[in-house]
Design an enzyme around this catalytic site. Structure first.
Site, short mmCIF file in Angstrom:
data_model
loop_
_atom_site.label_atom_id
_atom_site.label_comp_id
_atom_site.label_asym_id
_atom_site.label_seq_id
_atom_site.Cartn_x
_atom_site.Cartn_y
_atom_site.Cartn_z
N TYR A 32 0.86 -1.19 0.00
CA TYR A 32 0.00 0.00 0.00
C TYR A 32 0.90 1.24 0.00
O TYR A 32 0.84 2.11 0.87
CB TYR A 32 -1.00 0.00 1.17
CG TYR A 32 -2.29 0.65 0.74
CD1 TYR A 32 -3.14 0.00 -0.14
CD2 TYR A 32 -2.62 1.93 1.16
CE1 TYR A 32 -4.31 0.61 -0.58
CE2 TYR A 32 -3.78 2.56 0.72
CZ TYR A 32 -4.61 1.89 -0.15
OH TYR A 32 -5.75 2.49 -0.58
N LEU A 33 1.74 1.28 -1.02
CA LEU A 33 2.85 2.23 -1.07
C LEU A 33 2.38 3.67 -1.26
O LEU A 33 1.39 3.93 -1.94
CB LEU A 33 3.79 1.82 -2.21
CG LEU A 33 4.30 0.37 -2.15
CD1 LEU A 33 5.21 0.07 -3.35
CD2 LEU A 33 5.01 0.08 -0.85
N GLU A 35 4.16 8.06 -1.05
CA GLU A 35 5.36 8.83 -1.41
C GLU A 35 6.53 8.58 -0.45
O GLU A 35 7.68 8.76 -0.84
CB GLU A 35 5.05 10.34 -1.46
CG GLU A 35 4.25 10.76 -2.69
CD GLU A 35 2.75 10.73 -2.43
OE1 GLU A 35 2.29 9.96 -1.54
OE2 GLU A 35 2.03 11.45 -3.12
N HIS A 37 7.35 5.62 0.77
CA HIS A 37 8.03 4.44 0.18
C HIS A 37 8.74 4.84 -1.11
O HIS A 37 9.84 4.37 -1.40
CB HIS A 37 7.00 3.35 -0.14
CG HIS A 37 6.28 2.82 1.05
ND1 HIS A 37 4.93 3.03 1.25
CD2 HIS A 37 6.70 2.09 2.10
CE1 HIS A 37 4.56 2.45 2.38
NE2 HIS A 37 5.61 1.86 2.91
N GLY A 147 12.45 4.08 6.51
CA GLY A 147 12.03 5.45 6.78
C GLY A 147 12.33 5.82 8.24
O GLY A 147 12.23 5.00 9.15
N ASP A 150 9.60 5.45 11.32
CA ASP A 150 9.68 4.34 12.26
C ASP A 150 11.08 4.37 12.88
O ASP A 150 11.93 3.54 12.59
CB ASP A 150 9.42 3.01 11.55
CG ASP A 150 8.01 2.95 10.99
OD1 ASP A 150 7.07 2.91 11.79
OD2 ASP A 150 7.85 3.00 9.76
N GLN A 153 12.24 1.35 14.84
CA GLN A 153 12.51 0.23 13.92
C GLN A 153 13.87 0.42 13.24
O GLN A 153 14.65 -0.53 13.11
CB GLN A 153 11.40 0.16 12.87
CG GLN A 153 11.68 -0.80 11.74
CD GLN A 153 10.49 -1.00 10.84
OE1 GLN A 153 9.60 -1.75 11.17
NE2 GLN A 153 10.47 -0.35 9.69
N LYS A 184 3.29 10.71 6.14
CA LYS A 184 2.66 9.70 5.26
C LYS A 184 2.69 8.34 5.94
O LYS A 184 3.72 7.94 6.49
CB LYS A 184 3.42 9.61 3.94
CG LYS A 184 3.47 10.91 3.19
CD LYS A 184 2.64 10.86 1.94
CE LYS A 184 2.78 12.16 1.18
NZ LYS A 184 1.75 12.33 0.17
O1 PAF Z 1 8.16 -0.74 8.13
C1 PAF Z 1 7.52 -1.69 7.64
O2 PAF Z 1 6.72 -1.52 6.71
C2 PAF Z 1 7.71 -3.09 8.20
O3 PAF Z 1 7.86 -3.06 9.58
C3 PAF Z 1 8.87 -3.86 7.53
C4 PAF Z 1 10.22 -3.21 7.83
C5 PAF Z 1 8.64 -3.94 6.05
C6 PAF Z 1 8.92 -5.29 8.08
O4 PAF Z 1 7.73 -5.97 7.82
#
Ligand code: PAF
Length: 282
Positions: A32-33, A35, A37, A147, A150, A153, A184
């Site tokens: 579900y990309l 901008e 991404h 990104g 996150d 992450q 976004k």
């Molecule tokens: O950030 C995300 O979309 C997800 O956590 C990832 C890094 C693709 C792992 O599923």
């Protein structure tokens, strides 16, 4: 640009590229990309000869009461965006391909996952670390793009690659925002009209915190209180957390005396949104 669903096929293609001496970038996504991404794909396309975009809603990183079933999916639409931004392959496996019968190995992380989203989403980072490790093993990229939205992450994945001696450069890319400031996110599609308006408290709180840091405020609780007060004035918003953490350890700090991240998670209605700023970027 082609869509590949099978692990062996991706491996075959990557081997072929490697044999030609080409470099490979990986952009892990859950599809579900948008901008945000697109900016990661652009960065990978700029830095590498070939770009693989993974498009996989990873069941392992969703808690039992989270939005796995309703998470938006549209591979057709995603394929147009990937093609337009120079991606070469979308790797879009079915869950059964990624987690074959009898799957029982996990990658977990302590310390960095104890705060922020790790507290509110207890199984989340185990799922992220496991799937990202699998994607790294399958694609064996030179560089992987994530990104900064996150932020935890990104820190977790940097640490993971370092701890497990993965020879992959982890690249963090800036947050991409809507014109009115909302970061976004694929989850923005859940918001009703009124909630979309209310969601602006996130970027407004980030702007408020950024301005306080820019003016020299060093006391984290002063910054946090002002941001919380702003968020809580919006009736549709409820704060999950507003915290300031050390950039590397993700542990809370009380004084801004080192590079830090101010991170927020806020429910707008039932949709949980996140945003942040890095003090280094202020
Ligand atoms: O950030 C995300 O979309 C997800 O956590 C990832 C890094 C693709 C792992 O599923």
């Amino acid at each position: 640009m082609r869509i590949v669903k099978n692990i062996d096929e991706v491996r075959r293609q990557v081997k072929e590229w490697r044999a030609q001496g080409l470099t490979i970038g990986l952009v892990p996504t859950m599809g579900y990309l948008h901008e945000g991404h697109a900016s990661l794909i652009d960065a990978s396309h700029r830095d590498n000869d070939r770009t693989v975009v993974s498009d996989f809603v990873n069941p392992m990183q969703f808690g039992p009461s989270e939005d796995l079933e309703s998470y938006p999916r549209d591979i057709e639409r995603d394929s147009h965006l990937v093609e337009a931004h120079g991606g070469d392959i979308i790797f879009a496996p079915e869950p059964e391909e990624m987690y074959r019968k009898g799957f029982s190995s996990f990658v977990d992380m302590t310390v960095l996952t104890e705060e922020l989203c790790g507290l509110s989403r207890p199984v989340h980072f185990r799922g992220v670390c496991t799937v990202v490790s699998k994607l790294f093993n399958i694609v064996q990229p030179d560089c992987a793009y994530f990104g900064k939205k996150d932020a935890q992450q990104l820190a977790v994945i940097r640490h993971l690659a370092d701890d497990l001696n993965m020879d992959i450069k982890i690249i963090g890319c800036p947050i991409v925002r809507e014109v009115d400031g909302l970061a976004k996110s694929s989850r923005n599609t859940y918001l009703s009209g009124a909630e979309r308006k209310a969601s602006l408290v996130l970027s407004q709180a980030i702007a408020l915190g950024t301005a306080m840091v820019r003016k020299g405020e060093k006391n984290c609780s002063v910054i946090i209180s002002a941001m919380k007060k702003h968020i809580e004035a919006e009736p549709l918003a409820s704060t999950d957390y507003v915290k300031i953490v050390d950039c590397d350890t993700m542990q809370q700090i009380s004084t801004l005396d080192r590079p830090a991240i101010c991170a927020i998670a806020v429910y707008i209605g039932s949709t949980r949104l996140i945003d942040n700023f890095f003090t280094e970027d202020v």
